[in-house]
Design an enzyme around this catalytic site. Structure first.
Site, PDB file in Angstrom:
ATOM      1  N   ALA A  72      -9.794 109.983  68.963  1.00  0.00           N
ATOM      2  CA  ALA A  72     -10.222 108.587  68.995  1.00  0.00           C
ATOM      3  C   ALA A  72     -11.041 108.397  70.268  1.00  0.00           C
ATOM      4  CB  ALA A  72      -9.004 107.684  69.007  1.00  0.00           C
ATOM      5  N   GLY A 117      -7.015 111.981  67.136  1.00  0.00           N
ATOM      6  CA  GLY A 117      -7.500 111.388  65.887  1.00  0.00           C
ATOM      7  C   GLY A 117      -8.300 112.374  65.040  1.00  0.00           C
ATOM      8  N   GLU A 120      -5.810 114.315  63.188  1.00  0.00           N
ATOM      9  CA  GLU A 120      -5.219 113.393  62.201  1.00  0.00           C
ATOM     10  C   GLU A 120      -6.161 113.170  61.015  1.00  0.00           C
ATOM     11  OE1 GLU A 120      -4.431 110.851  65.765  1.00  0.00           O
ATOM     12  OE2 GLU A 120      -2.689 110.266  64.597  1.00  0.00           O
ATOM     13  N   GLU A 140      -2.320 113.141  72.855  1.00  0.00           N
ATOM     14  CA  GLU A 140      -2.239 111.731  73.245  1.00  0.00           C
ATOM     15  C   GLU A 140      -1.303 111.495  74.423  1.00  0.00           C
ATOM     16  OE1 GLU A 140      -2.211 112.844  70.141  1.00  0.00           O
ATOM     17  OE2 GLU A 140      -3.564 111.632  68.920  1.00  0.00           O
TER      18      GLU A 140
HETATM   19  N1  CAA Z   1     -13.427 109.896  73.449  1.00  0.00           N
HETATM   20  C1  CAA Z   1     -14.574 109.582  74.052  1.00  0.00           C
HETATM   21  N2  CAA Z   1     -15.404 110.493  74.601  1.00  0.00           N
HETATM   22  C2  CAA Z   1     -15.045 111.781  74.516  1.00  0.00           C
HETATM   23  C3  CAA Z   1     -13.844 112.195  73.885  1.00  0.00           C
HETATM   24  C4  CAA Z   1     -13.017 111.187  73.327  1.00  0.00           C
HETATM   25  N3  CAA Z   1     -11.873 111.467  72.671  1.00  0.00           N
HETATM   26  N4  CAA Z   1     -13.747 113.530  73.977  1.00  0.00           N
HETATM   27  C5  CAA Z   1     -14.844 113.948  74.615  1.00  0.00           C
HETATM   28  N5  CAA Z   1     -15.631 112.901  74.951  1.00  0.00           N
HETATM   29  C6  CAA Z   1     -16.906 112.914  75.662  1.00  0.00           C
HETATM   30  C7  CAA Z   1     -16.719 113.199  77.143  1.00  0.00           C
HETATM   31  O1  CAA Z   1     -16.376 112.021  77.838  1.00  0.00           O
HETATM   32  C8  CAA Z   1     -18.065 113.721  77.506  1.00  0.00           C
HETATM   33  O2  CAA Z   1     -18.961 112.638  77.630  1.00  0.00           O
HETATM   34  P1  CAA Z   1     -20.028 112.596  78.862  1.00  0.00           P
HETATM   35  O3  CAA Z   1     -20.893 113.818  78.664  1.00  0.00           O
HETATM   36  O4  CAA Z   1     -20.739 111.298  78.646  1.00  0.00           O
HETATM   37  O5  CAA Z   1     -19.214 112.670  80.115  1.00  0.00           O
HETATM   38  C9  CAA Z   1     -18.490 114.507  76.259  1.00  0.00           C
HETATM   39  O6  CAA Z   1     -17.690 114.011  75.195  1.00  0.00           O
HETATM   40  C10 CAA Z   1     -18.234 115.997  76.386  1.00  0.00           C
HETATM   41  O7  CAA Z   1     -16.862 116.179  76.736  1.00  0.00           O
HETATM   42  P2  CAA Z   1     -16.399 117.079  78.002  1.00  0.00           P
HETATM   43  O8  CAA Z   1     -17.448 117.078  79.052  1.00  0.00           O
HETATM   44  O9  CAA Z   1     -15.044 116.613  78.384  1.00  0.00           O
HETATM   45  O10 CAA Z   1     -16.361 118.507  77.296  1.00  0.00           O
HETATM   46  P3  CAA Z   1     -15.442 119.749  77.704  1.00  0.00           P
HETATM   47  O11 CAA Z   1     -15.963 120.910  76.924  1.00  0.00           O
HETATM   48  O12 CAA Z   1     -15.337 119.887  79.174  1.00  0.00           O
HETATM   49  O13 CAA Z   1     -13.972 119.355  77.173  1.00  0.00           O
HETATM   50  C11 CAA Z   1     -12.385 118.517  75.574  1.00  0.00           C
HETATM   51  C12 CAA Z   1     -13.747 119.220  75.798  1.00  0.00           C
HETATM   52  C13 CAA Z   1     -11.259 119.451  76.000  1.00  0.00           C
HETATM   53  C14 CAA Z   1     -12.279 118.244  74.068  1.00  0.00           C
HETATM   54  C15 CAA Z   1     -12.344 117.210  76.375  1.00  0.00           C
HETATM   55  O14 CAA Z   1     -13.536 116.469  76.114  1.00  0.00           O
HETATM   56  C16 CAA Z   1     -11.177 116.331  76.065  1.00  0.00           C
HETATM   57  O15 CAA Z   1     -10.064 116.602  76.498  1.00  0.00           O
HETATM   58  N6  CAA Z   1     -11.405 115.256  75.262  1.00  0.00           N
HETATM   59  C17 CAA Z   1     -10.374 114.304  74.945  1.00  0.00           C
HETATM   60  C18 CAA Z   1      -9.408 114.869  73.916  1.00  0.00           C
HETATM   61  C19 CAA Z   1      -8.315 113.868  73.630  1.00  0.00           C
HETATM   62  O16 CAA Z   1      -7.525 113.523  74.491  1.00  0.00           O
HETATM   63  N7  CAA Z   1      -8.253 113.409  72.374  1.00  0.00           N
HETATM   64  C20 CAA Z   1      -7.270 112.448  71.961  1.00  0.00           C
HETATM   65  C21 CAA Z   1      -7.800 111.067  72.131  1.00  0.00           C
HETATM   66  S1  CAA Z   1      -6.553 109.828  71.903  1.00  0.00           S
HETATM   67  C22 CAA Z   1      -6.356 109.728  70.244  1.00  0.00           C
HETATM   68  O17 CAA Z   1      -7.003 110.382  69.453  1.00  0.00           O
HETATM   69  C23 CAA Z   1      -5.322 108.701  69.868  1.00  0.00           C
HETATM   70  C24 CAA Z   1      -5.041 108.584  68.454  1.00  0.00           C
HETATM   71  O18 CAA Z   1      -4.303 109.321  67.831  1.00  0.00           O
HETATM   72  C25 CAA Z   1      -5.568 107.476  67.762  1.00  0.00           C
END
Ligand code: CAA
Length: 265
Positions: A72, A117, A120, A140
């Site tokens: 998400a 998400g 999911e 999460e």
């Molecule tokens: N939401 C918004 N933006 C996201 C994102 C997310 N879930 N995941 C990645 N991005 C964005 C980053 O902010 C980044 O944007 P910028 O270039 O503008 O800074 C871009 O995508 C590239 O990401 P990274 O630079 O972080 O890439 P990486 O290769 O270093 O890392 C990753 C990859 C490990 C997937 C890392 O991006 C990460 O940990 N992302 C979040 C994963 C996460 O926590 N997902 C769960 C979200 S909560 C959820 O989903 C709740 C639910 O059940 C409803």
């Protein structure tokens, strides 16, 4: 990302390829993170284009080479209060249900991150194919929240209590092989998950469409009912197949040693 007629951005692409279609979540710069535009755009496509006459299977994938969907959209959620969070969850859960209710199977092609998400959303699909770079997880808890797009419910149904707890409480990521071993994914493939999913969608498209529908319904039933009710549902759906032209054709083709020509009736 393309621009639609009303000026809003189209964040999901839909490509019809004869009997199959490919839906692509198209926000690669944000690793295809799910915001309201994506959730609504995809649900709209699922409720319209996935009901097209002659369509037999849909492949769902993410744009770019890094992610299926990295979760998400954290930026969008950051300032949410409980009411907005619940509405967001409701939109995403409705998308999952729309995929499950669609008349054709969905295959999630995961060639990169499928987190939160994203995992999911993949689990709402009938099958998940995972390439060598696939990474699944429910991270999460790292953000101080829990899965809200159906993860706690669909994960436990796929992998059982022990592994669902492990993934949701530690937030750790797993690769394709472990995802298959645990029952989360259907296949780990050596090459592109997208190519493998397209091939499987085309195989499904050649089968009896009514039988595919009935099999999906019976298997969904299994996840939500006790054995006796599930067996009763299976019996009825099996019997219903014998009211179709597809059953007559499929069995006549087998006996006549020729390929079947299914009509979906
Ligand atoms: N939401 C918004 N933006 C996201 C994102 C997310 N879930 N995941 C990645 N991005 C964005 C980053 O902010 C980044 O944007 P910028 O270039 O503008 O800074 C871009 O995508 C590239 O990401 P990274 O630079 O972080 O890439 P990486 O290769 O270093 O890392 C990753 C990859 C490990 C997937 C890392 O991006 C990460 O940990 N992302 C979040 C994963 C996460 O926590 N997902 C769960 C979200 S909560 C959820 O989903 C709740 C639910 O059940 C409803």
């Amino acid at each position: 990302m393309s621009q639609s007629k009303d000026g809003s951005q189209t964040v999901v692409q839909w490509e019809d390829r004869g009997a199959i279609a490919i839906a692509t979540i198209d926000r690669p710069k944000a690793l295809n993170a799910l915001n309201l535009d994506v959730l609504r755009g995809l649900k709209d496509l699922v409720e319209t284009k996935a009901h097209r006459e002659g369509l037999r299977a849909v492949v769902l994938t993410g744009a770019g080479d890094k992610a299926f969907v990295a979760g998400a959209d954290i930026v969008a959620m950051q300032e949410y209060g409980p009411a907005e969070a619940e509405a967001f969850s409701l939109e995403a859960q409705a998308l999952g249900e729309a995929i499950e209710r669609a008349p054709v199977p969905f295959i999630a092609a995961v060639d990169g991150f499928a987190l939160g998400g994203g995992c999911e959303l993949a689990m709402a699909c009938d099958m998940i194919f995972a390439g060598p770079k696939a990474k699944f997880g429910q991270p999460e808890v790292n953000l101080g929240v829990i899965p809200g797009f159906g993860g706690t419910q669909r994960l436990v149904r796929r992998v059982g209590h022990a592994i669902a707890m492990d993934l949701c409480l530690t937030g750790r990521m797993i690769g394709a092989e472990e995802a298959v071993r645990s029952g989360l994914a259907s296949r780990a493939v050596d090459g592109s998950a997208l190519d493998a999913a397209i091939e499987a969608a085309e195989q499904i498209a050649a089968k009896g469409p009514v039988a595919i529908r009935m099999a999906r319904r019976a298997i969904h039933e299994a996840a939500d009912s006790d054995l006796r009710s599930g067996l009763a549902a299976e019996r009825s759906l099996f019997a219903l197949c014998f009211a179709t032209a597809d059953q007559k054709e499929g069995m006549a083709a087998f006996v006549g040693r020729r390929p079947a020509q299914f009509t979906g009736r």
